[in-house]
Design a protein around this motif. Structure first.
Motif, short mmCIF file in Angstrom:
data_model
loop_
_atom_site.label_atom_id
_atom_site.label_comp_id
_atom_site.label_asym_id
_atom_site.label_seq_id
_atom_site.Cartn_x
_atom_site.Cartn_y
_atom_site.Cartn_z
N LYS A 167 0.87 -1.18 0.00
CA LYS A 167 0.00 0.00 0.00
C LYS A 167 0.91 1.23 0.00
O LYS A 167 1.81 1.35 0.83
N ASP A 216 -4.56 6.83 -1.65
CA ASP A 216 -3.85 5.61 -1.27
C ASP A 216 -4.10 4.54 -2.32
O ASP A 216 -5.24 4.38 -2.78
N THR A 230 -3.19 0.38 -3.48
CA THR A 230 -2.68 -0.93 -3.09
C THR A 230 -2.34 -1.72 -4.35
O THR A 230 -3.15 -1.82 -5.27
#
Length: 115
Positions: A102, A109, A111
């Motif tokens: 991540k 954000d 991942t």
């Protein structure tokens, strides 16, 4: 093969996410570290936008650590990349296999999964 997979995932997120385009590409490499006298894993992070600021990296949902000063003192990352610039991140430690990373940025954000 991994870069092709990451590229396809990036295209998928760009198509499905509307304005939320993946600002970075993440891959893993392994190379010899002369200081440690062994092979170590690195994260290779490349900017896909004009400017992106990386503020945190969490490998394997926090189950493995990043090397160096960051683990010892809890210092946050403050790295800005410009378009096409690649940053070979600090070696990863305590990670036999990296399944997920991540990356927290000023663009949100993201991942990335590795199999």
């Amino acid at each position: 093969m991994r870069k092709i997979f990451i590229f396809i995932v990036a295209i998928f997120f760009a198509a499905c996410g509307g304005e939320d385009k993946v600002p970075i590409e993440v891959s893993i490499s392994e190379r010899y570290n002369p200081i440690l006298h062994r092979n170590v894993k690195y994260l290779n992070i490349t900017s896909l936008v004009d400017s992106v600021k990386i503020t945190n990296i969490i490998p394997n949902r926090g189950k493995c650590k990043v090397g160096g000063v960051l683990d010892k003192n809890g210092i946050k990352i403050d790295k800005t990349l410009s378009y096409s610039q690649t940053w070979d991140y600090i070696p990863l430690s305590n990670c036999n296999k990296i399944l997920e990373v991540k990356v927290e940025t000023d663009h949100g954000d993201w991942t990335f999964s590795f199999n």
